[in-house]
Every structure is written in structure tokens, then in C-alpha cells.
Design a protein around this motif. Structure first.
Motif, PDB file in Angstrom:
ATOM      1  N   MET A 179     -13.831 -11.886 -72.106  1.00  0.00           N
ATOM      2  CA  MET A 179     -14.367 -13.435 -72.357  1.00  0.00           C
ATOM      3  C   MET A 179     -13.389 -13.927 -73.501  1.00  0.00           C
ATOM      4  N   ILE A 182      -9.828 -14.315 -72.858  1.00  0.00           N
ATOM      5  CA  ILE A 182      -9.435 -15.417 -71.986  1.00  0.00           C
ATOM      6  C   ILE A 182      -9.405 -16.582 -72.942  1.00  0.00           C
ATOM      7  N   ASN A 183     -10.585 -16.790 -74.086  1.00  0.00           N
ATOM      8  CA  ASN A 183     -10.688 -17.663 -74.767  1.00  0.00           C
ATOM      9  C   ASN A 183     -10.535 -17.674 -76.220  1.00  0.00           C
ATOM     10  N   ALA A 250     -19.785 -20.707 -70.447  1.00  0.00           N
ATOM     11  CA  ALA A 250     -19.434 -19.592 -70.043  1.00  0.00           C
ATOM     12  C   ALA A 250     -20.594 -18.776 -69.261  1.00  0.00           C
ATOM     13  N   THR A 275     -15.958 -20.298 -68.081  1.00  0.00           N
ATOM     14  CA  THR A 275     -15.402 -19.191 -67.840  1.00  0.00           C
ATOM     15  C   THR A 275     -16.805 -18.081 -67.180  1.00  0.00           C
ATOM     16  N   GLN A 295     -13.162 -15.805 -62.721  1.00  0.00           N
ATOM     17  CA  GLN A 295     -11.963 -15.278 -63.383  1.00  0.00           C
ATOM     18  C   GLN A 295     -11.775 -14.053 -63.320  1.00  0.00           C
TER      19      GLN A 295
END
Lengths: 339, 339
Positions: A179, A182-183, A250, A275, A295
Motif C-alpha cells: 500500500m 503504491i502510494n 484504501a 487503493t 490493485q
DNA sequence: TTGAAAGCGTTACCAC
DNA sequence: GTGGTAACGCTTTCAA
């Protein structure tokens, strides 16, 4: 390649005597024993598996398998593994008996074990429920010389000889790391959707996840809710979760019933900037990944969880070699491109 | 569990005759043959592997292995697999002969094959160089009834009976997908660092990568450079690449010598905001992932590439069952948390 | 305490 | 064309 025959002739004894020494059956004169062991070591004797197995066939070994989650699609891949290993072992005159229970009722699982014992199994592979009665039952089997290997979920306090399955804590950590990856520059407010509090693996994943979240400033958990691995429940709880927490960007699904939760996300039109990471590779999850709503999914090699416990038990019963106690399966990350 | 003996007695013939029919050795009266086949089918006869292997031991099978990349750390895990399967097969009186060559010289690899053939191998597993001479040599072996399985890199036009290794195109696609996933809202200008243009797998990865890049507006490739799998070269080319292209904010290492390239990134102070993805899990790469400079590495199950070809060849020679032609290994994504 | 022999399922060889 | 037999390495049982 040295054989028992060879050792016997060098030691000036019969093959039977060598066998008695090598397999610690006792009743051999200490001196002969010492002599034989010495020769065996000198020749670097390694028992021949084909010979052992061929000889063992006369026993018609029976292996039992007990699982929870009869209707849980996750177990389909496990069952595929079971089927393959069953075919493999069948040609060694070894039979597999499988029992699976739909719910988490303690009595049902114990009853399933008892049934298998009554049909004469020589060893047990079990995806166990995290309950005291099951632990006791496994210990009981151990006393009866029936070895047990746990898979998918472990019971470390029991007398099981080995475990095959995921390191759940680490897999929760992996989700948190993913996570963050991805961010990289975004503050993430995460909603966690667990399966059942009574299932150890789900809670362990969340523990690992929380640990990791705690060490990243930009990650935080809004709330943890439970869906009982049920799609309808999941729809409801996620709907409520997202309405209560409009700041959530998320979602972490630690268990099954993911598609129900995703429906709620769509219903509220919250897909954008959300997410979502899940576990395991059931068909509905694969679809949602291809679609782009989820994702990534973090998996645990279910096929191997079906194959390896039985393979290890068969080897243990025939060749007698002790399995590794802890056999963690790989933590696999799948995204749209490699799924 | 039916046996040859059983079939023989039912058909009123000897075991030898049944064996002749079942293994197509010829010289059996068509009528007896038909009768035997019918009975075998009716009993769902499955040959007993332990029996076959035990019997096959008298042949003292020899398997050859040829690899390039003697000093390439990637092959360490392959070698670990080779070592394990060697131990396993050694107790079936089957020996493994390994030859590896340091460079990509065609003659050297062919010479290695010839050496093994001269020492009497019954089958060959090869990580082949992508050269015509090697293809021809494999076809020559096929004529001599020496089956070949390629691993790590395939030669689809040769008469090899199977391939075990990565789907390189898909693994390149996965890297592109991963880059996009890590940078959902950022335009990525990517520098691609390949190994050698003569190595098929590197170029295939780049093809897959390019395809994927083409389908995402926010991804683009600044340049493709080559490092010959050498750390010093890699340092130089990446230095130059980054100086020439100050706009580059992502690097894709498709081959080895990654640490040299990363040194160049550090030297120029370009770590910040740089997305770096690599392949394989050699120690230096693991370090760089833990350090955070590399975000992810995409792997190809090297251990399995060491084990499976030999296992398949042994089975093919003993039990005679044809292997799957294409055996793709999993494309594994590793990040800091699950490495 | 030890030896001898049969048996597991398959293959290979020699005889007819 | 076919049958008989020995051999592969190990375990087990019976007898001594």
C-alpha cells in the motif's frame, strides 16, 4: 551406491541383521551393531527410496485429510493439489480419505477426525480450526502413533509434527508495504475488512499489518470490521464503513467475500483514488483485478498446501525421515499483469 | 491397484508378454495384444513407479547439465536446485554431470555438450545460448535418442522435448504494470538497462515491457542501453544515460549487474523520486531493496529451474511419460516486506 | 541374537 | 511369439 546387501556381506552378517540395526529395531548384539554402523558410515549408506516404497506397498497405507471451508473457493486450489498427490500416491498402494466441514463448529471437525481414525488412517493432514478440542484430538492421535501435519493454519501448541502454510504476520506486513509502495506520497486512511475473529490467520494478518502501519507515518487505520466470509454481510459492513468514514481511501480485505465488499465501493461511487488489496486468487478476485478495482492480491500457494503435507506424511511413514517443522509457503504478489 | 502380474493371469499369458505389449516392444500376436490391452484398460492399469524405478536402476542412468553464466550469481539458486535433485536421484543409481561455461561463446557450449555425450549421458538439460550451432547439436542428440530439455532460456525451433523457465515477455509486461501501479498519477520517463542484445530473454523482456508502455499514456521510454552483465560497464552506461537524460525518473534493469547501475544513481544523487525495478533475487539486489533504492524485483523461480528439468528427464527415461512441452515458472514480485 | 526366504512390481535375458 | 526366471533394494516373518 551402497546397499544393505553390501553392508551385510562386508560385516559378515545377514541382510536382516543390518536392517535391524539401521532401523533401530533392537535385538542385535552391541558388537555386531557397532561394526555394522561403522561400515554403513564408511560406505555413506543412503537407503534406496524405490526399494523402501516398493516394500512398504504391502502395508496399504491410508492418509486422512480434514479441512474446514467446504464451500470456500480458496480451497479449490488446495483440492487440486490433493487430487494430484492422490493420483501420485495411488500407484504406491496408498489411499487418501478426505473430509471437509462447512462451518467452524468444533465438534464437526473432531467428528471428522474420529471417522477417519475409525477407517484406519495411518497419518493425518489437517487444516485445523483454532480450538482446544482439536489440539487435544491431535495429541491423542500422536499417542496412538498417528502423526499429524497441519496445513493452511497452524496449531503450534499441539503435537503435530509439521506445518505447511503461510506466515500470516509477514503476509499482512507485505500488504502494508504494498500500500505504501503504491502510494508513496499520499496519506492513506485504511479500512480493514476481516473474516472472522475466531480464525487465527485473519487476526495474525491484521497484527502484521498494524505493526507495519504503525511504522509508517503516512498510513493509518480508520476501522476494522468483520464480514464472516459472507458476501452479503460484507456488502453491508463495507457500505456502513465507507459511509461512516468518508475519509477512507484504501481497503484491506484480509479474507474471503471480497466481491461483496467491492460492490459496496461501486454502489457509493468511491472507486476513484481508492487503493484496494486483497488476499488469495479466487475467480471473483481475479476478475476485479483485471477490471482494475483491486490493485493487487497477496497469495499463499494453496496448491502446494494440498500437495506437500501428504507427500511429507507418506515419506515419513515409508522412509521415516523427519519433516521440517515449519514450511512457510511463498508470499506471492499478483497484479493485473502477472495474474 | 492392478499389476502386470494380474493382467497376465487374467489374459492367460506371462508377465513378459504383458510387458511387451504395454511398452510397445513388438513381437506379440495381434490377438493376444488386443486381449491384453483390453484387460489393462478394464482394470485401469497404472504402472507402479517404485517398481519401474527399482528395475531401471540397473541401467545406471546418466543425466547431463549444461549452463552458461558460470559466474552469474543468478545461477546460484539454480545450482542449489541441481544439488538437491542430484541427491534425490543419486539414490536411484542415477548420476548427474554438470558443465557450465563462463561466456557466450558458441563453440564452448557445444564442446561441453560433446564432452557429456562422450561420457555416456542418456539425456541432457541445457540452459542454451541462442545460437544456431546449439540448435543443431540438440537435434543431433535427438537423432541419437538422447532427449533434451531446455531451461531458463528456450530454443523453440530445436527438437528439445520441453522447456522449463520464465515467460519473459510476460515478465517484462509485469514490470511495466508495476511501474504504473507504483506511480498512478505521474508521467514516467524510463531508462531501460539491458544485459546483452544476443541473449534472447533480455530482449524478450524488453519487448513485453515496450508493448505495455505503449498502452499507457503516462509511460515512456527515454533510451535503452546495454551493460553486458558487467558491473563496471553498467556503472558507466547508467552514468551516461542519466546525464544525457535528466528527465529520467525510472529505471528498468532487465538483467544482472544491477548494483553497478545503482552506484551511478547514487553518485549523481538521483535517488529521490526515482522508481527502480529489477529482475531476480541475487544478494546485492536484496540489499538494495532493503535499503529502499530498488522498489521491487521480479523473479522466475530459479530453484525450480534447477530441479524440474532433471526430474522430468528422469521420469521420461524411466516411466516413459512425455513431459509438458512448455513449463512456465511463476512470475514472482518481491518488495521489501516479502523478500 | 541371528539367518533364510518370500514378497513388493517391473524389466531383461535366455530358452523354446 | 511366448514363457520362465533372475534381478533391482528393502522389509517382514518364521525358524533356529
Amino acid at each position: 551406491m551402497s546397499t544393505i546387501k553390501e553392508i551385510a556381506s562386508l560385516a559378515g552378517v545377514s541382510r536382516g541383521t543390518v536392517d535391524r540395526v539401521l532401523n533401530k529395531r533392537g535385538g542385535v548384539h552391541p558388537e555386531t551393531q557397532a561394526r555394522i554402523l561403522e561400515i554403513a558410515k564408511a560406505l555413506d549408506y543412503k537407503p534406496n527410496k524405490a526399494g523402501i516404497v516398493l516394500s512398504a506397498q504391502r502395508k496399504n497405507l491410508k492418509l486422512g485429510v480434514v479441512m474446514f471451508g467446504t464451500n470456500n473457493p480458496f480451497f479449490e486450489d488446495v483440492k487440486a493439489g490433493l487430487k494430484d498427490i492422490e493420483a501420485e500416491l495411488s500407484c504406491y498402494n496408498c489411499d487418501i480419505y478426505v473430509k471437509s466441514t462447512p462451518d467452524f463448529n468444533e465438534k464437526n471437525q473432531i467428528e471428522a477426525i474420529d471417522d477417519l481414525v475409525n477407517s484406519g488412517i495411518n497419518a493425518l493432514a489437517i487444516a485445523p480450526q483454532n480450538q482446544d478440542g482439536v489440539v487435544k484430538k491431535i495429541d491423542e492421535l500422536a499417542k496412538m502413533q498417528i502423526p499429524t501435519i497441519t496445513f493452511n493454519s497452524d496449531l503450534p501448541t499441539s503435537k503435530r509434527i509439521a506445518y505447511v502454510g503461510s506466515n500470516y504476520r509477514k503476509s499482512g506486513e507485505t500488504v502494508a508495504g504494498l500500500m505504501k509502495l503504491i502510494n508513496p506520497h499520499k496519506n492513506l486512511i485504511i479500512g480493514v475488512v476481516g473474516g472472522a475473529q475466531s480464525v487465527l490467520c485473519h487476526t495474525e494478518r491484521i497484527e502484521g499489518f498494524k505493526d507495519m502501519v504503525a511504522s509508517h507515518d503516512s498510513l493509518s487505520i480508520a476501522d476494522v470490521v468483520w464480514n464472516n466470509d459472507d458476501d452479503v454481510t460484507c456488502y453491508d459492513v463495507v457500505l456502513k464503513l465507507l459511509e461512516t468514514h468518508p475519509e477512507i481511501n484504501a481497503l484491506y480485505f484480509t479474507a474471503g467475500a471480497i466481491s461483496g465488499g467491492c460492490k459496496a465501493v461501486k454502489k457509493l461511487g468511491r472507486e476513484k483514488g481508492m487503493t484496494i488489496i486483497a488476499h488469495d486468487k479466487v475467480p471473483s478476485t481475479v476478475e476485479l483485478i483485471k477490471e482494475g478495482l483491486i490493485q493487487a492480491t497477496v497469495c499463499q500457494q494453496p496448491y502446494i498446501q494440498g500437495v506437500k503435507p501428504l507427500q511429507m506424511l507418506f515419506d515419513y511413514l515409508t522412509t521415516g525421515d523427519q519433516p521440517e517443522e515449519i514450511n512457510y509457503t511463498d508470499i506471492e504478489i499478483y497484479i493485473k499483469e502477472n495474474i
